[in-house]
Design a protein around this motif. Sequence first.
Motif, PDB file in Angstrom:
ATOM      1  N   SER A 242       0.813  -0.964  -0.158  1.00  0.00           N
ATOM      2  CA  SER A 242       0.513  -0.129   0.063  1.00  0.00           C
ATOM      3  C   SER A 242       0.807   1.649   0.326  1.00  0.00           C
ATOM      4  CB  SER A 242      -1.359   0.172   0.881  1.00  0.00           C
ATOM      5  OG  SER A 242      -0.286  -0.308   2.525  1.00  0.00           O
ATOM      6  N   THR A 245       1.434   2.247  -3.469  1.00  0.00           N
ATOM      7  CA  THR A 245      -0.040   2.601  -4.286  1.00  0.00           C
ATOM      8  C   THR A 245      -0.108   3.977  -3.567  1.00  0.00           C
ATOM      9  OG1 THR A 245      -1.651   1.189  -2.267  1.00  0.00           O
ATOM     10  CG2 THR A 245      -0.677   0.135  -5.148  1.00  0.00           C
ATOM     11  N   TYR A 249       0.175   7.235  -6.666  1.00  0.00           N
ATOM     12  CA  TYR A 249      -1.352   7.941  -6.201  1.00  0.00           C
ATOM     13  C   TYR A 249      -0.760   9.340  -6.257  1.00  0.00           C
ATOM     14  CZ  TYR A 249      -5.216   4.830  -7.698  1.00  0.00           C
ATOM     15  OH  TYR A 249      -5.641   4.171  -8.651  1.00  0.00           O
ATOM     16  N   GLN A 263      -7.383   1.299   1.499  1.00  0.00           N
ATOM     17  CA  GLN A 263      -7.518   2.215   0.735  1.00  0.00           C
ATOM     18  C   GLN A 263      -8.889   1.629   0.432  1.00  0.00           C
ATOM     19  OE1 GLN A 263      -4.175   1.213  -1.220  1.00  0.00           O
ATOM     20  NE2 GLN A 263      -2.668   2.415  -0.672  1.00  0.00           N
ATOM     21  N   GLN A 264      -9.181   0.458  -0.084  1.00  0.00           N
ATOM     22  CA  GLN A 264     -10.145  -0.286  -0.547  1.00  0.00           C
ATOM     23  C   GLN A 264     -10.918   0.368  -0.248  1.00  0.00           C
ATOM     24  OE1 GLN A 264     -11.219  -4.637   1.338  1.00  0.00           O
ATOM     25  NE2 GLN A 264     -11.572  -5.685  -0.631  1.00  0.00           N
ATOM     26  N   ASP A 277      -6.673   1.415 -11.532  1.00  0.00           N
ATOM     27  CA  ASP A 277      -7.101   0.857 -11.003  1.00  0.00           C
ATOM     28  C   ASP A 277      -6.359   0.252 -10.241  1.00  0.00           C
ATOM     29  OD1 ASP A 277      -8.987   2.774 -11.391  1.00  0.00           O
ATOM     30  OD2 ASP A 277     -10.251   1.312 -12.911  1.00  0.00           O
ATOM     31  N   LEU A 278      -6.920   0.013  -8.843  1.00  0.00           N
ATOM     32  CA  LEU A 278      -6.283  -1.208  -7.821  1.00  0.00           C
ATOM     33  C   LEU A 278      -6.694  -2.324  -7.654  1.00  0.00           C
ATOM     34  CD1 LEU A 278      -5.532   1.688  -5.076  1.00  0.00           C
ATOM     35  CD2 LEU A 278      -4.321   1.072  -7.292  1.00  0.00           C
ATOM     36  N   VAL A 288      -1.871  -5.729  -2.114  1.00  0.00           N
ATOM     37  CA  VAL A 288      -2.658  -4.355  -3.240  1.00  0.00           C
ATOM     38  C   VAL A 288      -2.622  -4.161  -4.319  1.00  0.00           C
ATOM     39  CG1 VAL A 288      -2.442  -2.066  -1.303  1.00  0.00           C
ATOM     40  CG2 VAL A 288      -4.037  -2.877  -3.423  1.00  0.00           C
ATOM     41  N   ILE A 290      -1.445  -2.670  -8.430  1.00  0.00           N
ATOM     42  CA  ILE A 290      -2.130  -1.337  -9.492  1.00  0.00           C
ATOM     43  C   ILE A 290      -2.037  -2.101 -10.419  1.00  0.00           C
ATOM     44  CG2 ILE A 290      -1.631   0.614 -10.871  1.00  0.00           C
ATOM     45  CD1 ILE A 290       0.927   1.420  -9.007  1.00  0.00           C
ATOM     46  N   TYR A 291      -3.640  -2.734 -11.156  1.00  0.00           N
ATOM     47  CA  TYR A 291      -4.375  -2.891 -12.070  1.00  0.00           C
ATOM     48  C   TYR A 291      -3.626  -2.500 -13.724  1.00  0.00           C
ATOM     49  CZ  TYR A 291      -7.641  -4.678 -15.159  1.00  0.00           C
ATOM     50  OH  TYR A 291      -8.256  -5.958 -16.403  1.00  0.00           O
ATOM     51  N   ALA A 299       3.064  -4.565  -7.887  1.00  0.00           N
ATOM     52  CA  ALA A 299       2.573  -4.617  -6.824  1.00  0.00           C
ATOM     53  C   ALA A 299       4.051  -4.758  -5.878  1.00  0.00           C
ATOM     54  CB  ALA A 299       2.027  -5.853  -6.970  1.00  0.00           C
TER      55      ALA A 299
END
Length: 322
Positions: A242, A245, A249, A263-264, A277-278, A288, A290-291, A299
């Motif tokens: 995290s 991410t 961001y 974050q979720q 997106d995540l 988590v 990063i898509y 990750a």
Amino acid sequence: MTAKVGPVLTPRSTVVVGGVALGTAAIVGGVALSAPAMAATSSARVVVLKVGSSGSLVKIAQQRLGVTADGDFGPRTLMAVKTFQGRHGLATDGIVGPLTWAKLGGFPSTGTAPAPTCTVKVVRYGASGSLVAALQSRLGVTADGDFGPHTLSSVQSFQSRYGITADGRGVVGRATWGALGGMPCGLSLTPPGTTAPVSGGSGGGSSTTTTAKLSQVISIAKQYLGVPYVYGGSTPAGFDCSGLTQYAYSHAGLTLPRTAAAQQAYMRSTSSPLPGDLVFFGSPAYHVGIYLGNGQMIAAPYPGAVVRIQTYINVSNFGTLR
């Protein structure tokens, strides 16, 4: 004895409040006997509810307490009332009287739920303002006006206690506001994702702006491929999942809280993710990434590993700020 007691018996009368007929308590020898349904205080015209009460007003109280609104004041409603009273500094007698009604958003004098006077605002992690302070006050936590980790935990606990799932975990929407006594109108709210960026970008938080910044999130994250995993790390010296991410961001001008679970809760769930997106694992999330699309993500996976592009399978939990 019968002859002596008889003269002090006051016959049961009926008071009509908001079109609902209520039986008042009989008085025998100066002692009030509980009415089987509802008792009224005629001066304030507030109906007092207790175990054994039933009807539309009980349903309204149950709705505001966040329990099943079956219209019968039984053990579960009693427990919910006592819990609510304790959280708001009231005497935990399990009776919904004037003070408890006030904390529940006020007595509905018509016997039906009051019509909303403003649009319900959804409040999420990261929001701030006087509306957040009002939310915190009703939850019984410090009312500093910032929806942070402690407030998030309190919202989630409240929702779990009363079985509220309609708004999403940790998100305060119509159902949660209703259980908290209704959303107060006229208060301000700064939504999540509208703070100024750490570097680059122009802030904002609109769907169009956020979508445009997702490619920046990926570009920033790719700069740190090979950086070692560090538990609690949130800088290029080392990242945990995290931390990476949040860093990517924030440097794309988008705000995220610190942990995977936060974050979720902060983001909206989506079944149609875009690159940037995540991807979340678990609920609450314990990991988590990063898509990137096509089953891949960037990750920081675990101790001993480095930031990398990896493939995942059987995951359908995605979050977005769009």
